[in-house]
Design a protein around this motif. Structure first.
Motif, PDB file in Angstrom:
ATOM      1  N   ARG A  90       0.866  -1.122  -0.089  1.00 25.86           N
ATOM      2  CA  ARG A  90      -0.060  -0.177  -0.038  1.00 25.86           C
ATOM      3  C   ARG A  90       1.095   1.195   0.043  1.00 25.86           C
ATOM      4  O   ARG A  90       1.772   1.063   0.183  1.00 25.86           O
ATOM      5  N   GLY A  91       0.401   2.371  -0.423  1.00 28.90           N
ATOM      6  CA  GLY A  91       1.120   3.533  -0.446  1.00 28.90           C
ATOM      7  C   GLY A  91       0.876   4.521  -1.450  1.00 28.90           C
ATOM      8  O   GLY A  91       0.117   4.319  -2.413  1.00 28.90           O
ATOM      9  N   HIS A  92       1.364   5.881  -1.517  1.00 29.35           N
ATOM     10  CA  HIS A  92       1.392   6.815  -2.203  1.00 29.35           C
ATOM     11  C   HIS A  92       2.456   7.682  -2.374  1.00 29.35           C
ATOM     12  O   HIS A  92       3.350   7.782  -1.405  1.00 29.35           O
ATOM     13  N   LEU A  93       2.728   8.074  -3.849  1.00 28.95           N
ATOM     14  CA  LEU A  93       3.553   8.962  -3.879  1.00 28.95           C
ATOM     15  C   LEU A  93       3.491  10.302  -4.460  1.00 28.95           C
ATOM     16  O   LEU A  93       2.557   9.938  -5.496  1.00 28.95           O
ATOM     17  N   ASP A  94       3.671  11.450  -3.932  1.00 24.67           N
ATOM     18  CA  ASP A  94       3.581  12.716  -4.496  1.00 24.67           C
ATOM     19  C   ASP A  94       4.707  13.046  -5.201  1.00 24.67           C
ATOM     20  O   ASP A  94       5.663  13.512  -4.543  1.00 24.67           O
ATOM     21  N   LEU A  95       4.591  13.118  -6.518  1.00 29.35           N
ATOM     22  CA  LEU A  95       5.591  13.708  -7.325  1.00 29.35           C
ATOM     23  C   LEU A  95       5.641  15.004  -7.740  1.00 29.35           C
ATOM     24  O   LEU A  95       4.426  15.577  -8.245  1.00 29.35           O
ATOM     25  N   TYR A  96       6.723  15.940  -7.983  1.00 22.15           N
ATOM     26  CA  TYR A  96       6.603  17.352  -8.536  1.00 22.15           C
ATOM     27  C   TYR A  96       7.630  17.299  -9.524  1.00 22.15           C
ATOM     28  O   TYR A  96       8.915  16.930  -9.334  1.00 22.15           O
ATOM     29  N   ALA A  97       7.350  17.690 -10.803  1.00 26.36           N
ATOM     30  CA  ALA A  97       8.600  18.009 -11.755  1.00 26.36           C
ATOM     31  C   ALA A  97       8.343  18.823 -12.703  1.00 26.36           C
ATOM     32  O   ALA A  97       7.116  19.312 -13.059  1.00 26.36           O
ATOM     33  N   SER A  98       9.757  19.360 -13.428  1.00 31.07           N
ATOM     34  CA  SER A  98       9.661  20.458 -14.276  1.00 31.07           C
ATOM     35  C   SER A  98       9.158  19.814 -15.573  1.00 31.07           C
ATOM     36  O   SER A  98       8.892  18.617 -15.859  1.00 31.07           O
ATOM     37  N   GLN A  99       8.793  20.801 -16.648  1.00 34.82           N
ATOM     38  CA  GLN A  99       7.746  20.145 -17.543  1.00 34.82           C
ATOM     39  C   GLN A  99       8.518  19.447 -18.415  1.00 34.82           C
ATOM     40  O   GLN A  99       7.764  18.227 -18.803  1.00 34.82           O
ATOM     41  N   THR A 100       9.785  19.440 -18.899  1.00 32.76           N
ATOM     42  CA  THR A 100      10.291  18.431 -19.691  1.00 32.76           C
ATOM     43  C   THR A 100      10.361  17.163 -19.281  1.00 32.76           C
ATOM     44  O   THR A 100      10.088  16.203 -19.902  1.00 32.76           O
ATOM     45  N   ILE A 101      10.571  16.986 -17.810  1.00 32.14           N
ATOM     46  CA  ILE A 101      10.832  15.723 -17.443  1.00 32.14           C
ATOM     47  C   ILE A 101       9.407  15.128 -17.016  1.00 32.14           C
ATOM     48  O   ILE A 101       9.230  14.136 -17.442  1.00 32.14           O
ATOM     49  N   ALA A 102       8.475  15.933 -16.735  1.00 35.51           N
ATOM     50  CA  ALA A 102       7.202  15.378 -16.477  1.00 35.51           C
ATOM     51  C   ALA A 102       6.478  14.993 -17.752  1.00 35.51           C
ATOM     52  O   ALA A 102       5.508  14.049 -17.869  1.00 35.51           O
ATOM     53  N   GLY A 103       6.920  15.695 -18.813  1.00 34.45           N
ATOM     54  CA  GLY A 103       5.918  15.499 -19.883  1.00 34.45           C
ATOM     55  C   GLY A 103       6.805  14.371 -20.981  1.00 34.45           C
ATOM     56  O   GLY A 103       5.989  13.751 -21.675  1.00 34.45           O
ATOM     57  N   TYR A 104       7.961  14.220 -20.821  1.00 35.41           N
ATOM     58  CA  TYR A 104       8.804  13.338 -21.785  1.00 35.41           C
ATOM     59  C   TYR A 104       9.730  12.420 -21.096  1.00 35.41           C
ATOM     60  O   TYR A 104       9.777  11.268 -21.575  1.00 35.41           O
ATOM     61  N   TRP A 105      10.282  12.468 -19.957  1.00 35.41           N
ATOM     62  CA  TRP A 105      11.375  11.639 -19.541  1.00 35.41           C
ATOM     63  C   TRP A 105      10.713  10.607 -18.511  1.00 35.41           C
ATOM     64  O   TRP A 105      11.106   9.509 -18.247  1.00 35.41           O
TER      65      TRP A 105
END
Length: 303
Positions: A90-105
């Protein structure tokens, strides 16, 4: 006072509507009303004023609300700890990323993570480098992924291979495919760039400094808040940009964009976490997946 009563109170206090709060919690309206009534009766005070068909918090309700939220936050932290002990079931991860990373990497890594740990849910928020660092610092994100430099002693950092910036123009631009553009020639061009504070902008301006060019000497025709907006504007002929190869790869293959021969160095991405917060197993599992799948990551501080 039970945890369920506190949850009902907070939900009603935030929405000021018993029915909507009950629906959000998966309860009937009568069950939610009974929970509030039991809490008020237990302590002999009113938490809400019933005014016609509306409700408002009383002074006691307003004073109790932040304490109730703090109790729920503490309960959530306890649940996270127990989820860790259950072995990533069980569990949950809250992630925050800049646009290039979030959208492509990052998405392929998250897909692999979910395949390996299907019971760990993941949410991803997009922001620029400054916003990502703030979210990790304030505890609203478990991990952050950024393109730019982070100088904050409270944040632990892991540098991983990222991408390459490329200088790109629309296919009809006079410089399309040019191989021998000098740094001095680019000063007079019309530039389409990401906003100040983005990792792409930060790396680009640092690279200009290596070429002996003051970024303030450029003519910035457009400053846009997303990679997609920059790419579309350049495809339409608005000017020249420097952007991640990940963002423009498909447009280059389709012939809508062309590169210009001014080289920029490979750049690393940085994974950040709060150095003083609990190291949840889900965090470590995602980091291990990325570390194991990338060639020779360089640890700038032990994660």
């Amino acid at each position: 006072m039970t945890l369920d009563q506190i949850k009902v109170f907070v939900a009603v206090a935030e929405s000021l509507h018993v029915t909507r709060a009950a629906q959000a919690l998966g309860l009937t309206q009568s069950a939610a009303s009974a929970s509030i009534a039991a809490l008020e009766a237990r302590y002999g005070l009113a938490l809400f004023d019933r005014i016609g068909r509306h409700i408002e918090l009383t002074q006691a309700g307003r004073l109790f609300l932040p304490e109730a939220k703090a109790m729920l936050a503490l309960a959530n932290r306890a649940e996270t700890m127990l989820a860790d002990l259950s072995g990533l079931r069980r569990g949950h991860l809250d992630l925050y990323a800049s646009q290039t990373i979030a959208g492509y990497w990052l998405p392929p890594w998250l897909h692999r993570f979910r395949e390996r740990y299907p019971d760990i849910t993941v949410s991803l928020t997009i922001g620029n480098t400054r916003q990502v660092a703030r979210a990790v610092r304030e505890g609203t994100a478990d991990l952050g992924f950024v393109e730019g430099d982070i100088d904050d002693p409270i944040l632990a950092r892991l540098s991983v291979p990222g991408d390459r910036l490329v200088m790109a123009v629309g296919s009809g631009h006079p410089l399309a495919g040019a191989k021998d553009v000098t740094p001095a020639e680019i000063i007079g061009l019309a530039w389409v760039l990401r906003e100040a504070g983005s990792g792409t902008r930060q790396i680009f301006e640092a690279a200009l400094g290596e070429y002996g060019i003051d970024p303030r000497a450029l003519t910035v025709a457009m400053e846009l808040p997303s990679n997609e907006a920059v790419r579309s504007a350049v495809e339409a002929g608005a000017g020249v940009t420097v952007i991640s190869h990940l963002v423009v790869e498909s447009a280059l293959r389709a012939g809508r964009l062309a590169t210009v021969g001014l080289p920029f160095p490979l750049r690393s991405f940085t994974v950040i976490r709060h150095g003083d917060r609990h190291r949840a197993k889900a965090k470590d599992a995602l980091l291990a997946l990325i570390r194991d799948g990338l060639p020779s990551p360089t640890e700038t501080e032990a994660l």
